[in-house]
Design an enzyme around this catalytic site. Structure first.
Site, PDB file in Angstrom:
ATOM      1  N   GLU A  34       2.039  62.962 -29.942  1.00 29.91           N
ATOM      2  CA  GLU A  34       2.762  62.235 -30.973  1.00 29.91           C
ATOM      3  C   GLU A  34       3.129  60.860 -30.419  1.00 29.91           C
ATOM      4  O   GLU A  34       3.637  60.749 -29.312  1.00 29.91           O
ATOM      5  CB  GLU A  34       4.022  62.998 -31.376  1.00 29.91           C
ATOM      6  CG  GLU A  34       4.654  62.470 -32.643  1.00 29.91           C
ATOM      7  CD  GLU A  34       5.720  63.418 -33.165  1.00 29.91           C
ATOM      8  OE1 GLU A  34       5.466  64.068 -34.182  1.00 29.91           O
ATOM      9  OE2 GLU A  34       6.793  63.496 -32.539  1.00 29.91           O
ATOM     10  N   ASP A  41       8.995  73.428 -31.593  1.00 24.70           N
ATOM     11  CA  ASP A  41       8.261  72.476 -30.753  1.00 24.70           C
ATOM     12  C   ASP A  41       6.788  72.871 -30.615  1.00 24.70           C
ATOM     13  O   ASP A  41       5.914  72.006 -30.576  1.00 24.70           O
ATOM     14  CB  ASP A  41       8.911  72.369 -29.375  1.00 24.70           C
ATOM     15  CG  ASP A  41      10.312  71.804 -29.465  1.00 24.70           C
ATOM     16  OD1 ASP A  41      10.457  70.627 -29.833  1.00 24.70           O
ATOM     17  OD2 ASP A  41      11.273  72.551 -29.192  1.00 24.70           O
ATOM     18  N   ASP A  56       3.903  68.098 -27.961  1.00 19.94           N
ATOM     19  CA  ASP A  56       5.112  67.529 -28.549  1.00 19.94           C
ATOM     20  C   ASP A  56       6.074  67.317 -27.383  1.00 19.94           C
ATOM     21  O   ASP A  56       6.749  68.238 -26.954  1.00 19.94           O
ATOM     22  CB  ASP A  56       5.706  68.471 -29.597  1.00 19.94           C
ATOM     23  CG  ASP A  56       6.956  67.906 -30.236  1.00 19.94           C
ATOM     24  OD1 ASP A  56       7.056  66.674 -30.380  1.00 19.94           O
ATOM     25  OD2 ASP A  56       7.846  68.703 -30.597  1.00 19.94           O
TER      26      ASP A  56
END
Length: 181
Positions: A65, A139, A7
């Protein structure tokens, strides 16, 4: 199959490693950069830490992502730079890299493409059967969700490529014939 989920962020970059088939927790955490550190130093820290994580846990792929459009252009640039460090680390270690949009990750993990962070974190804990004593930053939970998404969705990363490998060579070269209407 062992997957490293990332992330990306320039101040806090989450990472999580899961193993399949099924879903087994390996590790998770965050790479934190000093808020006053210059941009290049932050990027270097992210890159070096991701390389160390790859070397220690030997994942077979990295899932990330997919970038989304941000309202703040400067934030979008910083996020893109952090993503680039993850991509570079994967390329340097020869890992396959996959990207998933945020809604697909949420759908895969929480069953709803617009799930909030708390729902995603809860489902990550549940899917990985994490002990409540294991502290999990937001996170890091997001990175684990991205890795879990790949385990669920990435089993056949490129179906077309797989079919091309088993087709006879002559069939690969011929172009489809157009039929007039």
């Amino acid at each position: 199959m062992r997957i490293l989920g990332v992330d990306p962020g320039s101040a806090v970059c989450g990472y999580g490693v899961v193993e399949g088939p099924g879903a087994r927790y390996v590790t998770a955490g965050t790479i934190r950069c000093a808020s006053l550190a210059p941009g290049p130093m932050r990027l270097r820290r992210i890159h070096e830490n991701l390389l160390a994580i790859i070397d220690e846990f030997s994942p077979t792929a990295l899932s990330l992502e997919r970038h989304f459009v941000a309202t703040n252009v400067q934030s979008a640039f910083r996020l893109g730079e952090a993503r680039a460090m993850a991509m570079l680390a994967a390329a340097e270690r020869g890992l396959a890299m996959y990207e998933y949009p945020p809604n697909e990750v949420k759908l895969c993990v929480a069953g709803h493409g617009h799930a909030d962070k708390a729902q995603v974190k809860y489902m990550v804990r549940k899917m990985l059967k994490l002990d409540p004593a294991i502290e999990l930053a937001d996170d890091a939970a997001d990175a684990l969700a991205i890795a879990l998404c790949h385990l669920g969705r990435g089993r056949m990363p490129n179906l077309v490529e797989a079919i091309e490998r088993i087709r006879p060579p002559a069939a690969r070269r011929s172009k489809p014939k157009m039929v007039p209407l």
